[in-house]
Design a protein around this motif. Structure first.
Motif, PDB file in Angstrom:
ATOM      1  N   ASP A  49     -11.690  14.571  -9.237  1.00  0.00           N
ATOM      2  CA  ASP A  49     -11.982  15.822  -9.934  1.00  0.00           C
ATOM      3  C   ASP A  49     -11.752  16.963  -8.950  1.00  0.00           C
ATOM      4  N   ALA A  50     -10.500  17.375  -8.849  1.00  0.00           N
ATOM      5  CA  ALA A  50     -10.086  18.499  -8.004  1.00  0.00           C
ATOM      6  C   ALA A  50      -8.627  18.768  -8.315  1.00  0.00           C
ATOM      7  N   PRO A  51      -8.210  20.019  -8.278  1.00  0.00           N
ATOM      8  CA  PRO A  51      -6.782  20.296  -8.465  1.00  0.00           C
ATOM      9  C   PRO A  51      -5.991  19.710  -7.286  1.00  0.00           C
ATOM     10  N   LEU A  52      -5.050  18.856  -7.584  1.00  0.00           N
ATOM     11  CA  LEU A  52      -4.260  18.209  -6.526  1.00  0.00           C
ATOM     12  C   LEU A  52      -2.949  18.959  -6.358  1.00  0.00           C
ATOM     13  N   THR A  53      -3.052  20.163  -5.842  1.00  0.00           N
ATOM     14  CA  THR A  53      -1.880  21.014  -5.687  1.00  0.00           C
ATOM     15  C   THR A  53      -1.959  21.793  -4.390  1.00  0.00           C
ATOM     16  N   ASP A  54      -0.797  22.059  -3.810  1.00  0.00           N
ATOM     17  CA  ASP A  54      -0.754  22.915  -2.623  1.00  0.00           C
ATOM     18  C   ASP A  54      -0.410  24.356  -3.000  1.00  0.00           C
ATOM     19  N   LYS A  55      -0.285  24.609  -4.298  1.00  0.00           N
ATOM     20  CA  LYS A  55      -0.011  25.959  -4.803  1.00  0.00           C
ATOM     21  C   LYS A  55      -1.178  26.367  -5.705  1.00  0.00           C
ATOM     22  N   PRO A  56      -2.152  27.076  -5.156  1.00  0.00           N
ATOM     23  CA  PRO A  56      -3.337  27.430  -5.942  1.00  0.00           C
ATOM     24  C   PRO A  56      -3.059  28.524  -6.978  1.00  0.00           C
ATOM     25  N   GLU A  57      -2.507  28.099  -8.097  1.00  0.00           N
ATOM     26  CA  GLU A  57      -2.222  29.007  -9.215  1.00  0.00           C
ATOM     27  C   GLU A  57      -2.439  28.253 -10.510  1.00  0.00           C
ATOM     28  N   LEU A  58      -2.555  28.982 -11.608  1.00  0.00           N
ATOM     29  CA  LEU A  58      -2.747  28.355 -12.910  1.00  0.00           C
ATOM     30  C   LEU A  58      -1.516  27.516 -13.245  1.00  0.00           C
ATOM     31  N   ARG A  59      -1.735  26.240 -13.477  1.00  0.00           N
ATOM     32  CA  ARG A  59      -0.631  25.303 -13.715  1.00  0.00           C
ATOM     33  C   ARG A  59      -0.509  24.983 -15.203  1.00  0.00           C
ATOM     34  N   GLY A  60       0.576  24.324 -15.551  1.00  0.00           N
ATOM     35  CA  GLY A  60       0.792  23.917 -16.933  1.00  0.00           C
ATOM     36  C   GLY A  60      -0.345  23.050 -17.460  1.00  0.00           C
ATOM     37  N   CYS A  61      -0.853  22.132 -16.625  1.00  0.00           N
ATOM     38  CA  CYS A  61      -1.946  21.267 -17.070  1.00  0.00           C
ATOM     39  C   CYS A  61      -3.222  22.069 -17.312  1.00  0.00           C
ATOM     40  N   ASP A  62      -3.451  23.101 -16.503  1.00  0.00           N
ATOM     41  CA  ASP A  62      -4.619  23.963 -16.717  1.00  0.00           C
ATOM     42  C   ASP A  62      -4.492  24.701 -18.053  1.00  0.00           C
ATOM     43  N   ARG A  63      -3.299  25.209 -18.326  1.00  0.00           N
ATOM     44  CA  ARG A  63      -3.059  25.904 -19.599  1.00  0.00           C
ATOM     45  C   ARG A  63      -3.263  24.958 -20.789  1.00  0.00           C
ATOM     46  N   MET A  64      -2.831  23.700 -20.631  1.00  0.00           N
ATOM     47  CA  MET A  64      -3.015  22.722 -21.716  1.00  0.00           C
ATOM     48  C   MET A  64      -4.502  22.465 -21.964  1.00  0.00           C
ATOM     49  N   MET A  65      -5.293  22.353 -20.894  1.00  0.00           N
ATOM     50  CA  MET A  65      -6.733  22.136 -21.052  1.00  0.00           C
ATOM     51  C   MET A  65      -7.362  23.320 -21.786  1.00  0.00           C
ATOM     52  N   ILE A  66      -6.943  24.522 -21.442  1.00  0.00           N
ATOM     53  CA  ILE A  66      -7.459  25.720 -22.101  1.00  0.00           C
ATOM     54  C   ILE A  66      -7.087  25.707 -23.588  1.00  0.00           C
ATOM     55  N   LYS A  67      -5.843  25.358 -23.905  1.00  0.00           N
ATOM     56  CA  LYS A  67      -5.409  25.282 -25.314  1.00  0.00           C
ATOM     57  C   LYS A  67      -6.193  24.228 -26.085  1.00  0.00           C
ATOM     58  N   MET A  68      -6.637  23.164 -25.374  1.00  0.00           N
ATOM     59  CA  MET A  68      -7.413  22.106 -26.019  1.00  0.00           C
ATOM     60  C   MET A  68      -8.890  22.488 -26.157  1.00  0.00           C
ATOM     61  N   GLY A  69      -9.248  23.689 -25.671  1.00  0.00           N
ATOM     62  CA  GLY A  69     -10.605  24.179 -25.824  1.00  0.00           C
ATOM     63  C   GLY A  69     -11.521  23.918 -24.645  1.00  0.00           C
ATOM     64  N   PHE A  70     -10.966  23.511 -23.509  1.00  0.00           N
ATOM     65  CA  PHE A  70     -11.774  23.244 -22.327  1.00  0.00           C
ATOM     66  C   PHE A  70     -11.723  24.437 -21.380  1.00  0.00           C
ATOM     67  N   ARG A  71     -12.865  24.779 -20.818  1.00  0.00           N
ATOM     68  CA  ARG A  71     -12.943  25.879 -19.859  1.00  0.00           C
ATOM     69  C   ARG A  71     -12.496  25.364 -18.497  1.00  0.00           C
ATOM     70  N   VAL A  72     -11.489  25.994 -17.938  1.00  0.00           N
ATOM     71  CA  VAL A  72     -10.912  25.577 -16.663  1.00  0.00           C
ATOM     72  C   VAL A  72     -11.016  26.726 -15.664  1.00  0.00           C
ATOM     73  N   LEU A  73     -11.465  26.407 -14.477  1.00  0.00           N
ATOM     74  CA  LEU A  73     -11.443  27.398 -13.402  1.00  0.00           C
ATOM     75  C   LEU A  73     -10.083  27.307 -12.726  1.00  0.00           C
ATOM     76  N   PRO A  74      -9.336  28.371 -12.680  1.00  0.00           N
ATOM     77  CA  PRO A  74      -7.996  28.306 -12.088  1.00  0.00           C
ATOM     78  C   PRO A  74      -8.043  28.043 -10.589  1.00  0.00           C
ATOM     79  N   PRO A  75      -7.073  27.291 -10.086  1.00  0.00           N
ATOM     80  CA  PRO A  75      -7.030  26.993  -8.650  1.00  0.00           C
ATOM     81  C   PRO A  75      -6.947  28.231  -7.767  1.00  0.00           C
ATOM     82  N   SER A  76      -6.647  29.406  -8.329  1.00  0.00           N
ATOM     83  CA  SER A  76      -6.544  30.623  -7.515  1.00  0.00           C
ATOM     84  C   SER A  76      -7.909  31.215  -7.159  1.00  0.00           C
TER      85      SER A  76
END
Length: 183
Positions: A49-76
């Motif tokens: 349970d952690a963003p596994l990215t070296d680019k701390p920005e809103l990713r496609g998977c984060d946007r998908m979670m938001i569209k599915m109704g889940f609150r996501v804290l952006p990696p930024s």
């Protein structure tokens, strides 16, 4: 194996291992401790349970979670940026299949209220046991340990081919296929 990773090594991370139909949780602090533990138990899949990215920005998977109704804290966000950095570096050190997951979404998919206080752990643990058929050897001592149980459930489902990846080349978040299939 499931890991609810903390942003800083000075704070404990929740760890869970599922063996057959039983699971146990513990807390570890350092990346070295986590890597050594994983080497000892040799899991098929590790879900973190952690963003596994070296680019701390809103990713496609984060946007998908938001569209599915889940609150996501952006990696930024500052805390999430540190968590992303630690998660990304740890995932590179682990010599197993490592996936990202999002326990908040899994609780919601299972119809379980995500606990926010320590006193809510027993009820959430009991419900997770009911839905999955996996028995915890002992009650998790912290919310992090409980979330690591959820991560381990996703790791098990991924190993069984029953998890779906949401996202794109910028990152993937794995969630179990569905509540009725988790057992």
């Amino acid at each position: 194996m499931g890991i609810d990773l903390s942003a800083y090594e000075r704070r404990p991370s929740g760890i869970c291992v599922i063996e057959g139909e039983r699971a146990y949780t513990l807390s570890l602090n350092s990346d070295d401790e986590i890597v050594d533990f994983a080497e000892e138990i040799r899991p098929l899949v590790i879900a973190i349970d952690a963003p596994l990215t070296d680019k701390p920005e809103l990713r496609g998977c984060d946007r998908m979670m938001i569209k599915m109704g889940f609150r996501v804290l952006p990696p930024s966000f500052s805390h999430m940026r540190k968590l992303s950095e630690r998660g990304f570096l740890l995932s590179r050190r682990l010599r197993f299949e490592v996936i990202e997951t999002f326990p908040t979404a899994v609780y919601k998919m299972m119809g379980i209220r995500k606990p926010r206080r320590k006193r809510e752990i027993p009820e959430a643990a009991r419900r997770l046991e009911e839905v999955t058929g996996i028995r915890l050897i002992r009650e998790p001592k912290s919310l992090d340990e409980l979330d690591s149980f959820v991560c381990a459930i996703v790791a098990r489902e991924k190993g069984r081919g029953r998890a779906i990846a949401y996202g794109d080349s910028s990152g993937l978040i794995f969630l179990p296929v569905g509540e009725s299939d988790i057992s």
